[in-house]
Design a protein around this motif. Sequence first.
Motif, mmCIF file in Angstrom:
data_model
loop_
_atom_site.group_PDB
_atom_site.id
_atom_site.type_symbol
_atom_site.label_atom_id
_atom_site.label_comp_id
_atom_site.label_asym_id
_atom_site.label_seq_id
_atom_site.Cartn_x
_atom_site.Cartn_y
_atom_site.Cartn_z
ATOM 1 N N ARG A 8 0.713 -0.956 0.061
ATOM 2 C CA ARG A 8 -0.022 0.297 -0.065
ATOM 3 C C ARG A 8 0.714 1.523 -0.287
ATOM 4 N NH1 ARG A 8 -3.923 -1.979 4.911
ATOM 5 N NH2 ARG A 8 -5.376 -3.390 3.530
ATOM 6 N N ARG A 50 -14.070 -0.846 -1.187
ATOM 7 C CA ARG A 50 -14.584 -2.724 -0.105
ATOM 8 C C ARG A 50 -15.964 -2.964 -0.332
ATOM 9 N NH1 ARG A 50 -10.896 -3.212 5.212
ATOM 10 N NH2 ARG A 50 -9.098 -4.195 3.702
ATOM 11 N N TYR A 102 -2.190 5.437 10.339
ATOM 12 C CA TYR A 102 -1.206 4.193 9.519
ATOM 13 C C TYR A 102 -0.406 4.827 9.125
ATOM 14 C CZ TYR A 102 -4.490 0.609 9.328
ATOM 15 O OH TYR A 102 -5.280 -0.257 10.186
#
Length: 378
Positions: A99, A109, A147
């Motif tokens: 990623r 998704r 993240y």
Amino acid sequence: MKDAGYAIAVFAGDGTGPEVIREGLKVLGALAEGGPAPWHVREYPGGGQYYLARGREWEPEAEQAAKEADAVLVGAVGWPGATLPNGDLAGRALVLGLREGLDLYANVRPCRLYPGVSHRISGGFRAVWEPKNVDLVIVRENTEDLYTPARGRLRRAGATEVAIDTRVVTQKGTERIVRFAFELARQRGRGAPEDGVRRVTCVDKSNVLEGCRFFRETFDRIGAAEFPEIARDYAYVDAFTQWLIRGPEHYNVVVAPNMMGDIITDLAAVLQGGMGFASGANIGAEHAMFEPVHGSAPKHAGKNQVNPYATFLALEQMLRWLGSRHDDRRLAQQADRLERAVATTLAAGGAQTYDQGGRSSTSEAGDRVAAAVRGLSS
Ligand code: IPM
Ligand code: MN
């Protein structure tokens, strides 16, 4: 269009990853029968178990192949005790690493409930939501937010005194994910089940967090300027968790920052019959990686019992993305064919694994879908 066919690099990874990937490749093989396949598949080892055995997450050639492939398919990563020296999950290179490394900024998704699928609630299997009411896509920012690798510990004399994760929300990251979500709503052709309205819902915590305020402002600015025909909708993430469960029919496309997107997509998977049906596409400007979202499920590994449908749906996303990126109708047709095979098998009550209250094995489900593929012309 490429003469040699699209290069698909496959990493089965850990735990149940190899079992669902085996079925996925079986179904992909069935799609390719009767003609030269417009793709070629090559498998590479890697992940947490590989790390325990070899001391590295993958080989340099495998990493190179992932970076050069037209598309990447990953089964699952993560294994008990497989931890990198810095405490990170061994196998992260294959998922979080790709990623970051390939700048796969959009995690797409879909959450769709197929007829024939039931919900496991309170230990029983029931049809709680109706298929016609569950048809949304969650677009999760995939490269920043919590993240961001700006984290660490303050250790004094070996003892941790403070642990910090930094939440980073950038203009570039926000603009591109918001634009991606609006584009998807524009292209998708169908609106929310409730009213047919093409709508993008911005899920955030902008009543408290500055990064979320910026995320929502950017959502409004880009939506108003570039996508005036798409309805804009808003939900604070805490309220969203109940609204999604009570009334999924309201949602069409949902956009969220990374961490909140991670959480709400697992919640949404309940609506579609569980993680066994949840697939994800990690999409960047040049590359894409596709995966079933369920993880390596160590306690089920090696038993041929997990649900492989998420892998079939990840392959469908892959074929669709390749088809649109290369303007290749053959791939779009194969994606349609795979989706029909999945839908007809499920509607016939076919090949239900334990998570659906059934007794079918992973490979029986693969056999059924492969047979359904063969029965449908491309
Ligand atoms: C996901 C997973 C990953 C994530 C893990 C395996 C690092 O939960 O793809 O949703 O947190 O993004
Ligand atoms: Mn997750």
